[in-house]
Design a protein around this motif. Structure first.
Motif, short mmCIF file in Angstrom:
data_model
loop_
_atom_site.label_atom_id
_atom_site.label_comp_id
_atom_site.label_asym_id
_atom_site.label_seq_id
_atom_site.Cartn_x
_atom_site.Cartn_y
_atom_site.Cartn_z
N VAL A 4 -23.08 27.73 23.45
CA VAL A 4 -22.37 28.99 23.87
C VAL A 4 -22.46 29.84 22.47
O VAL A 4 -22.05 29.36 21.35
N GLU A 5 -22.73 31.20 22.99
CA GLU A 5 -22.74 32.34 21.96
C GLU A 5 -21.63 33.47 22.51
O GLU A 5 -21.76 33.60 23.61
N LEU A 6 -21.26 33.86 21.47
CA LEU A 6 -20.11 34.77 21.70
C LEU A 6 -20.30 36.10 21.01
O LEU A 6 -20.47 36.11 19.42
N PHE A 7 -21.01 36.99 21.61
CA PHE A 7 -21.13 38.41 20.99
C PHE A 7 -19.98 39.52 20.96
O PHE A 7 -19.53 39.94 22.13
N GLU A 8 -19.23 39.69 19.67
CA GLU A 8 -18.13 40.25 19.77
C GLU A 8 -18.22 41.46 19.37
O GLU A 8 -19.22 41.83 18.37
N PRO A 9 -17.13 42.53 19.54
CA PRO A 9 -17.13 44.05 19.04
C PRO A 9 -17.11 44.02 17.56
O PRO A 9 -16.57 42.83 17.07
N PRO A 53 -24.95 42.67 12.54
CA PRO A 53 -25.83 43.43 13.45
C PRO A 53 -27.18 42.92 13.67
O PRO A 53 -27.76 43.48 14.59
N ASP A 54 -27.71 42.35 12.67
CA ASP A 54 -29.30 41.88 12.98
C ASP A 54 -29.26 40.97 14.16
O ASP A 54 -30.42 41.05 14.80
N THR A 55 -28.35 40.12 14.21
CA THR A 55 -28.43 39.11 15.29
C THR A 55 -28.34 40.04 16.93
O THR A 55 -29.04 39.68 17.54
N PHE A 56 -27.66 40.98 16.78
CA PHE A 56 -27.48 41.56 17.99
C PHE A 56 -28.77 42.35 18.05
O PHE A 56 -29.34 42.56 19.48
N SER A 57 -29.53 43.09 17.09
CA SER A 57 -30.53 43.83 17.53
C SER A 57 -31.83 43.08 17.87
O SER A 57 -32.92 43.47 18.22
N GLN A 58 -31.75 41.74 17.47
CA GLN A 58 -32.88 40.96 17.67
C GLN A 58 -32.85 40.20 19.05
O GLN A 58 -33.80 39.68 19.49
N ARG A 59 -31.69 40.58 19.92
CA ARG A 59 -31.53 40.11 21.37
C ARG A 59 -31.75 41.09 22.09
O ARG A 59 -30.78 41.99 22.31
N ALA A 60 -32.74 41.22 22.89
CA ALA A 60 -32.99 42.13 23.94
C ALA A 60 -32.18 42.05 24.93
O ALA A 60 -31.51 43.18 25.52
N ASP A 61 -31.70 40.99 25.57
CA ASP A 61 -30.54 40.84 26.57
C ASP A 61 -29.28 41.37 26.07
O ASP A 61 -28.58 42.02 26.72
N ILE A 62 -28.85 41.13 24.77
CA ILE A 62 -27.72 41.75 24.48
C ILE A 62 -27.70 43.08 24.36
O ILE A 62 -26.76 43.93 24.52
N LEU A 63 -28.78 43.64 23.76
CA LEU A 63 -28.96 45.37 23.73
C LEU A 63 -28.82 45.83 24.94
O LEU A 63 -28.29 47.19 25.08
N ALA A 64 -29.45 45.22 26.05
CA ALA A 64 -29.59 45.77 27.42
C ALA A 64 -28.19 45.82 27.81
O ALA A 64 -27.77 46.68 28.50
#
Length: 119
Positions: A4-9, A53-64
């Motif tokens: 389970v991963e949570l990408f937060e603001p 921020p690097d974790t966000f930028s490495q995930r195409a699904d999250i960026l999309a």
């Protein structure tokens, strides 16, 4: 293993206790993720846009998912690599559904898990 991963603001802290007022939703999420991290067979990780921020930028699904509107699409919940929720934090019921765990709010039964200390 269930992941389970949570990408937060972007925020100054993940606990919800910083700033002028306490955010009860963030307190609940913090407690739930701490509890999940102690369970064998579950890997629970939170990523904050300002701290990771690097974790966000490495995930195409999250960026999309963020491409349309970061403010309304975060947080993003990912279970086993699949986005399952966007725009709001998962509830305890949803986290239970994703992981097979049963969460008991701390204010019920005089503490988490009825006071047994299992959380």
């Amino acid at each position: 293993m269930k992941t389970v991963e949570l990408f937060e603001p972007a925020m100054c802290c993940a606990t919800g206790v910083c700033g002028p007022s306490v955010n009860p939703e963030l307190l609940m999420i913090t407690g739930a993720f701490e509890a999940m991290s102690k369970v064998d067979g579950v890997q629970a990780t939170r990523y904050n846009l300002s701290n990771n921020p690097d974790t966000f930028s490495q995930r195409a699904d999250i960026l999309a998912a963020m491409a349309d509107d970061t403010e309304t699409n975060l947080p993003i919940t990912v279970v086993d690599g699949e986005i399952v929720k966007q725009g709001t934090y998962p509830t305890l019921e949803e986290l239970g559904h994703y992981t097979g765990l049963v969460f008991v709010p701390a204010d019920e039964n005089k503490g988490c898990c009825g006071g047994s200390g299992c959380c």
